[in-house]
Every structure is written in structure tokens, then in C-alpha cells.
Design a protein around this motif. Structure first.
Motif, PDB file in Angstrom:
ATOM      1  N   ILE A   1       0.808  -1.230   0.000  1.00 52.26           N
ATOM      2  CA  ILE A   1       0.000   0.000   0.000  1.00 52.26           C
ATOM      3  C   ILE A   1       0.836   1.272   0.000  1.00 52.26           C
ATOM      4  CG2 ILE A   1      -1.924  -1.160   1.128  1.00 52.26           C
ATOM      5  CD1 ILE A   1      -1.131   0.106   3.749  1.00 52.26           C
ATOM      6  N   GLY A   2       2.160   1.145  -0.010  1.00 53.30           N
ATOM      7  CA  GLY A   2       3.017   2.323  -0.079  1.00 53.30           C
ATOM      8  C   GLY A   2       3.192   2.997   1.275  1.00 53.30           C
ATOM      9  N   TYR A   3       4.087   3.986   1.296  1.00 59.19           N
ATOM     10  CA  TYR A   3       4.372   4.672   2.549  1.00 59.19           C
ATOM     11  C   TYR A   3       3.179   5.472   3.058  1.00 59.19           C
ATOM     12  CZ  TYR A   3       9.330   3.448   2.267  1.00 59.19           C
ATOM     13  OH  TYR A   3      10.516   2.750   2.231  1.00 59.19           O
ATOM     14  N   ALA A   4       2.488   6.178   2.161  1.00 58.50           N
ATOM     15  CA  ALA A   4       1.322   6.957   2.596  1.00 58.50           C
ATOM     16  C   ALA A   4       0.251   6.039   3.164  1.00 58.50           C
ATOM     17  CB  ALA A   4       0.766   7.776   1.431  1.00 58.50           C
ATOM     18  N   GLY A   5       0.049   4.892   2.528  1.00 58.02           N
ATOM     19  CA  GLY A   5      -0.961   3.959   3.000  1.00 58.02           C
ATOM     20  C   GLY A   5      -0.629   3.396   4.368  1.00 58.02           C
ATOM     21  N   ILE A   6       0.646   3.082   4.593  1.00 54.64           N
ATOM     22  CA  ILE A   6       1.002   2.494   5.891  1.00 54.64           C
ATOM     23  C   ILE A   6       0.919   3.537   6.996  1.00 54.64           C
ATOM     24  CG2 ILE A   6       3.526   2.841   5.974  1.00 54.64           C
ATOM     25  CD1 ILE A   6       3.704  -0.158   6.785  1.00 54.64           C
ATOM     26  N   PHE A   7       1.220   4.811   6.683  1.00 54.62           N
ATOM     27  CA  PHE A   7       1.032   5.859   7.679  1.00 54.62           C
ATOM     28  C   PHE A   7      -0.451   6.034   8.011  1.00 54.62           C
ATOM     29  CE2 PHE A   7       5.325   7.600   6.507  1.00 54.62           C
ATOM     30  CZ  PHE A   7       5.854   7.557   7.779  1.00 54.62           C
ATOM     31  N   ALA A   8      -1.298   6.025   6.987  1.00 51.42           N
ATOM     32  CA  ALA A   8      -2.733   6.173   7.223  1.00 51.42           C
ATOM     33  C   ALA A   8      -3.272   5.029   8.070  1.00 51.42           C
ATOM     34  CB  ALA A   8      -3.479   6.247   5.882  1.00 51.42           C
ATOM     35  N   LEU A   9      -2.887   3.803   7.745  1.00 54.83           N
ATOM     36  CA  LEU A   9      -3.361   2.636   8.487  1.00 54.83           C
ATOM     37  C   LEU A   9      -2.847   2.653   9.923  1.00 54.83           C
ATOM     38  CD1 LEU A   9      -4.770  -0.115   8.579  1.00 54.83           C
ATOM     39  CD2 LEU A   9      -2.673  -1.137   7.654  1.00 54.83           C
ATOM     40  N   GLY A  10      -1.566   2.953  10.091  1.00 57.66           N
ATOM     41  CA  GLY A  10      -0.987   2.953  11.432  1.00 57.66           C
ATOM     42  C   GLY A  10      -1.611   4.013  12.329  1.00 57.66           C
ATOM     43  N   TYR A  11      -1.760   5.226  11.823  1.00 55.81           N
ATOM     44  CA  TYR A  11      -2.355   6.283  12.641  1.00 55.81           C
ATOM     45  C   TYR A  11      -3.822   6.007  12.941  1.00 55.81           C
ATOM     46  CZ  TYR A  11       1.843   9.126  12.001  1.00 55.81           C
ATOM     47  OH  TYR A  11       3.125   9.603  12.030  1.00 55.81           O
ATOM     48  N   ALA A  12      -4.529   5.381  12.007  1.00 57.48           N
ATOM     49  CA  ALA A  12      -5.927   5.020  12.265  1.00 57.48           C
ATOM     50  C   ALA A  12      -6.025   4.000  13.396  1.00 57.48           C
ATOM     51  CB  ALA A  12      -6.572   4.475  10.990  1.00 57.48           C
ATOM     52  N   CYS A  13      -5.119   3.026  13.413  1.00 60.05           N
ATOM     53  CA  CYS A  13      -5.105   2.044  14.506  1.00 60.05           C
ATOM     54  C   CYS A  13      -4.830   2.716  15.847  1.00 60.05           C
ATOM     55  CB  CYS A  13      -4.057   0.973  14.236  1.00 60.05           C
ATOM     56  SG  CYS A  13      -4.471  -0.203  12.930  1.00 60.05           S
ATOM     57  N   MET A  14      -3.874   3.629  15.867  1.00 57.06           N
ATOM     58  CA  MET A  14      -3.561   4.332  17.115  1.00 57.06           C
ATOM     59  C   MET A  14      -4.738   5.179  17.583  1.00 57.06           C
ATOM     60  SD  MET A  14       0.420   5.505  16.492  1.00 57.06           S
ATOM     61  CE  MET A  14       0.579   6.209  18.148  1.00 57.06           C
ATOM     62  N   ALA A  15      -5.404   5.855  16.640  1.00 57.79           N
ATOM     63  CA  ALA A  15      -6.570   6.673  16.989  1.00 57.79           C
ATOM     64  C   ALA A  15      -7.671   5.812  17.600  1.00 57.79           C
ATOM     65  CB  ALA A  15      -7.092   7.402  15.747  1.00 57.79           C
ATOM     66  N   LEU A  16      -7.918   4.644  17.004  1.00 60.85           N
ATOM     67  CA  LEU A  16      -8.917   3.731  17.544  1.00 60.85           C
ATOM     68  C   LEU A  16      -8.545   3.303  18.958  1.00 60.85           C
ATOM     69  CD1 LEU A  16     -11.387   1.873  17.268  1.00 60.85           C
ATOM     70  CD2 LEU A  16      -9.879   0.182  16.195  1.00 60.85           C
ATOM     71  N   GLY A  17      -7.261   3.021  19.190  1.00 56.50           N
ATOM     72  CA  GLY A  17      -6.825   2.599  20.504  1.00 56.50           C
ATOM     73  C   GLY A  17      -7.064   3.661  21.568  1.00 56.50           C
ATOM     74  N   PHE A  18      -6.717   4.905  21.278  1.00 54.23           N
ATOM     75  CA  PHE A  18      -6.926   5.965  22.263  1.00 54.23           C
ATOM     76  C   PHE A  18      -8.416   6.231  22.495  1.00 54.23           C
ATOM     77  CE2 PHE A  18      -2.429   7.112  21.617  1.00 54.23           C
ATOM     78  CZ  PHE A  18      -2.066   7.292  22.944  1.00 54.23           C
ATOM     79  N   LEU A  19      -9.223   6.061  21.451  1.00 55.80           N
ATOM     80  CA  LEU A  19     -10.666   6.222  21.626  1.00 55.80           C
ATOM     81  C   LEU A  19     -11.223   5.134  22.537  1.00 55.80           C
ATOM     82  CD1 LEU A  19     -12.967   8.080  20.663  1.00 55.80           C
ATOM     83  CD2 LEU A  19     -13.410   6.427  18.837  1.00 55.80           C
ATOM     84  N   LEU A  20     -10.775   3.907  22.352  1.00 59.84           N
ATOM     85  CA  LEU A  20     -11.189   2.817  23.233  1.00 59.84           C
ATOM     86  C   LEU A  20     -10.752   3.084  24.671  1.00 59.84           C
ATOM     87  CD1 LEU A  20     -10.336  -0.364  21.114  1.00 59.84           C
ATOM     88  CD2 LEU A  20     -12.611   0.380  21.822  1.00 59.84           C
ATOM     89  N   LEU A  21      -9.539   3.592  24.828  1.00 59.94           N
ATOM     90  CA  LEU A  21      -9.019   3.850  26.165  1.00 59.94           C
ATOM     91  C   LEU A  21      -9.827   4.933  26.878  1.00 59.94           C
ATOM     92  CD1 LEU A  21      -6.667   2.610  27.744  1.00 59.94           C
ATOM     93  CD2 LEU A  21      -5.226   4.492  26.949  1.00 59.94           C
ATOM     94  N   ALA A  22     -10.314   5.913  26.127  1.00 59.53           N
ATOM     95  CA  ALA A  22     -11.075   7.008  26.725  1.00 59.53           C
ATOM     96  C   ALA A  22     -12.354   6.518  27.396  1.00 59.53           C
ATOM     97  CB  ALA A  22     -11.415   8.052  25.656  1.00 59.53           C
ATOM     98  N   PHE A  23     -12.936   5.448  26.850  1.00 60.50           N
ATOM     99  CA  PHE A  23     -14.211   4.952  27.377  1.00 60.50           C
ATOM    100  C   PHE A  23     -14.081   3.587  28.036  1.00 60.50           C
ATOM    101  CE2 PHE A  23     -15.200   7.838  23.862  1.00 60.50           C
ATOM    102  CZ  PHE A  23     -16.018   8.748  24.522  1.00 60.50           C
ATOM    103  N   ALA A  24     -12.849   3.193  28.344  1.00 64.39           N
ATOM    104  CA  ALA A  24     -12.622   1.877  28.945  1.00 64.39           C
ATOM    105  C   ALA A  24     -13.035   1.905  30.413  1.00 64.39           C
ATOM    106  CB  ALA A  24     -11.152   1.486  28.817  1.00 64.39           C
TER     107      ALA A  24
END
Length: 402
Positions: free
Chosen positions: A281-304
Motif C-alpha cells: 500500500i506504499g508509505y502513505a498507506g502504511i502511515f494512514a493505516l498505522g495512525y488510524a489504529c492508534m486513533a482507535l486505541g486511544f478512543l477505546l481507552l477514553a471509554f474503557a
């Protein structure tokens, strides 16, 4: 010419130089986060110090300040005097300064030892990054940058899990874990050598792979800034997680050790796949995927409200961070000319630790103002914006090629 001995004849992970560099990579996670499970106990141990609360929280990112200051200077030295002696000196200094917290009498002197530890980390990481560029090229280099993040995560899994266990016995015992680095010195001493310097006759074109990108300096500056922001957000985990769990009524040391262990395991497994994902998926794709995963994690943590979603959040954050991290190293080494790889490695290393040092300085006031949920939601929003920016960049690049 670059030393590419062994490339194309065996997997990169079977090269003894690669193994030694991966050992060095595993030390970088140990440097900061190993004592995280012990932070509440250390604060109680030195409760008579009026600055105990802030000093205790600064013990984890304290090495980052030294790295941020020293790494560019170490990079210049690596380009002039070679990488080997800096790497070996860094490991020796790492063992001495890291273990010093076992016997030092108060928080200020422990804090000073952590600053010295940062000098050791600057030596190790800067030399190691330059050596990856010197020894390996192409897919082997990309694979090794992913393995480097795996080594950091799996090393962190072992070291932090061990720290969580020994912190329950004594808040000082996690400092002893730094002595384990002595086991890595013999192999490093044998196999790490400085590659020959490239020579160029007047009026001839430099050898392939040595000149770098013609706009390497401004592009590297953008990478440095992005990596600093990435690490500032990620480092909320080891600096604030134990206090978050204690606020929820859990055993801070045990829960933090478990959550960070899950984070490291998830990150280690994710990093093993990073080079394949990047090719797909290229460098831009891997940055988008990685940051999306991190964003999901912090959102889960906020309501854990319980441990299970908090552990799931740690897994998502670890996986996302491990996806994006190898790309910083690979891009920097591809951009910088050979004679400037030490400098590029120094600035790249500094950016990691600038972000780490700034993390508690920014996150602690946000917790006071908005609580842990507000901090985690803010981190999720920032990471979502970064994911969106990477996705738009990738889309624009794709359209230009059509």
C-alpha cells in the motif's frame, strides 16, 4: 561502496551483523519504559521529597532530554570517527547508568543518572541507524527496519513484564534489568565493524546509493517533525497508564505491566509484517493505516471501564505505532547521502526523544484540566487527522500517476 555482503544469499535476519543491531535496538525500549510499572512505588518511596510527583513522572522520559540534545552531535561524530566505537561505548554507558538507580540515595540523583542514560541511548541509536544504512540496501534494509521495531517491542515485552513482576517486590529492582545489556556486548564486539569509506575521483559520478535525494534536508526535516508528534502521542502510554489504572482502582504496577506487555507483543507482531504491508500500500498507506489504529486505541481507552477494553486499546496503539515507525527509518536512510547518514540518524533519533520528553509535560496539564478521558479523546482526534492527511497524500500521489 556500501557493504552488502550476504544480501541475496540468505535472509537478512541470519546475518550476524543484523542480529547485533537488533540487540542494540531492543535496548532502546528498555531505556525509558522499563521502570514504568515501578513509578507509583518510587513516588511512595521518596514521598518526603516535595517534588516527588513531578520528578517521578519525569524519570521515564528523562533520557529523552539527553538524547534530544546529544543525538545530532553524536550523528556528526559517527560520520567522522565511525560507528563501531560509538555503539560499544553507548552499550557500556547504558549498563552503568541504567543500573545506578539500584543504589542512588534520592530522586534528584536518580534523575541525573537517567539523563546520563540518555547519552548512552543517543550513542546506541544513532550508530545503529547509520549502520543499517551502511550494511544493507533495498528490501533487506526495509525488512531490517521492521525487524528493528519488532526487536524493540519483543525486548520491551520481556523487560517490562519482568519489571512489572520485580516492581511488586521492590520499586528499585527494575533498575537491575539494565544490567542484562552486558550479555549483548560480546557479539557486538566481534561482528560490528565500520564499513570502508567510499572514494570518489575528481570529476566522476558518485557510486549508486551514496548521493541521496537532492532535497534530502527539507524532506528529512518533515520526517523529524512528524516522528516527534507521533512519539509525543504514543508516549502517553508508558508515562500516564499506571496513574490511569490507579485512578480506576486497579493495581497500577500489575495492570501497567500487563497492558504494556500487550502493547509490545502487538507491536512486535505488527512490525514483522510492516515491510510487506508497505510494499502493498506504499508509505502513505502504511502511515494512514498505522495512525488510524492508534486513533482507535486511544478512543477505546477514553471509554474503557474495565480491563479488557483497556488491553484492546493497548494492542491497537502498539500495532499502529509499529506499522509507522519502520517507515521513518527507511525513508530517512533512502533520502540521506551516505556521508550524512550519521547526521540523519542523529536527528531522527532526537525527534523520537523530543516527542517522548514533551509528552508528560503536555499530557499532565491536560489530565488536570480535562481528565484522562479528555486526554485520550484529544490524542485520538490528533491521530485521526494525521491518518486523514496521510490518506489524502496517498490519494493525490496515486492520481498524479494515473
Amino acid at each position: 561502496m556500501e557493504n552488502t555482503h550476504g544480501i541475496g544469499r540468505r535472509p537478512v535476519w541470519q546475518d550476524r551483523r543484523a542480529i547485533a543491531l537488533l540487540m542494540a535496538a531492543s535496548l532502546t525500549t528498555m531505556a525509558n519504559a522499563t521502570i514504568s510499572p515501578a513509578l507509583p512505588g518510587i513516588e511512595r518511596l521518596f514521598a518526603d521529597d516535595p517534588n516527588a510527583a513531578m520528578l517521578t513522572r519525569l524519570l521515564v522520559p528523562a533520557p529523552s532530554l539527553s538524547v534530544a540534545i546529544c543525538a545530532p552531535l553524536v550523528g556528526l561524530a559517527a560520520d567522522r570517527v565511525g560507528r563501531r566505537r560509538l555503539l560499544l561505548l553507548g552499550v557500556i554507558l547504558f549498563i552503568i547508568s541504567g543500573s545506578a538507580g539500584l543504589i542512588l540515595p534520592d530522586l534528584p540523583t536518580i534523575f541525573m543518572s537517567r539523563l546520563v542514560l540518555g547519552v548512552a541511548v543517543a550513542l546506541i541509536m544513532t550508530a545503529q541507524t547509520a549502520l543499517i544504512g551502511d550494511y544493507f540496501t533495498g528490501d533487506d534494509r526495509n525488512a531490517l527496519t521492521g525487524l528493528q521495531i519488532s526487536a524493540r517491542n519483543f525486548g520491551g515485552l520481556v523487560f517490562i513484564a519482568l519489571a512489572g513482576w520485580v516492581a511488586a517486590i521492590s520499586s528499585r529492582l527494575p533498575f537491575a534489568i539494565y544490567g542484562l545489556a552486558a550479555a549483548f556486548l560480546p557479539l557486538m564486539w566481534r561482528v560490528i565493524v565500520d564499513p570502508p569509506r567510499p572514494s570518489q575521483a575528481p570529476g566522476t559520478r558518485p557510486a549508486d546509493g551514496t548521493t541521496g535525494h537532492r532535497s534530502w534536508a527539507p524532506l528529512l526535516s518533515l520526517l523529524v517533525l512528524l516522528q516527534a508528534v507521533t512519539n509525543m502521542t504514543f508516549f502517553i502510554m508508558p508515562t500516564q497508564l499506571s496513574f490511569f489504572f490507579e485512578a480506576k482502582g486497579y493495581d497500577g504496577a500489575l495492570m501497567t505491566g500487563s497492558a504494556l506487555g500487550i502493547l509490545m507483543l502487538s507491536g512486535g507482531l505488527s512490525a514483522l509484517l510492516s515491510s510487506r504491508v508497505q510494499r502493498a500500500i506504499g508509505y502513505a498507506g502504511i502511515f494512514a493505516l498505522g495512525y488510524a489504529c492508534m486513533a482507535l486505541g486511544f478512543l477505546l481507552l477514553a471509554f474503557a471501564g474495565t480491563a479488557l477494553p483497556a488491553f484492546g486499546a493497548a494492542a491497537a496503539i502498539g500495532a499502529g505505532y509499529a506499522l509507522v515507525s519502520p517507515s521513518f527509518v527507511a525513508l530517512a536512510l533512502n533520502l540521506a547521502p551516505l556521508r550524512k547518514r550519521g547526521l540523519a540518524g542523529g536527528f531522527l533519533t532526537a525527534s523520537i526523544f523530543i516527542g517522548q520528553f514533551c509528552s508528560p509535560l503536555l499530557s499532565t496539564p491536560l489530565i488536570v484540566a480535562y481528565g484522562y478521558a479528555g486526554l485520550f479523546c484529544g490524542g485520538a482526534l490528533l491521530l485521526a487527522l494525521m491518518a486523514g492527511g496521510a490518506a489524502l497524500t496517498g490519494s493525490a500521489t496515486w492520481l498524479q500517476r494515473r
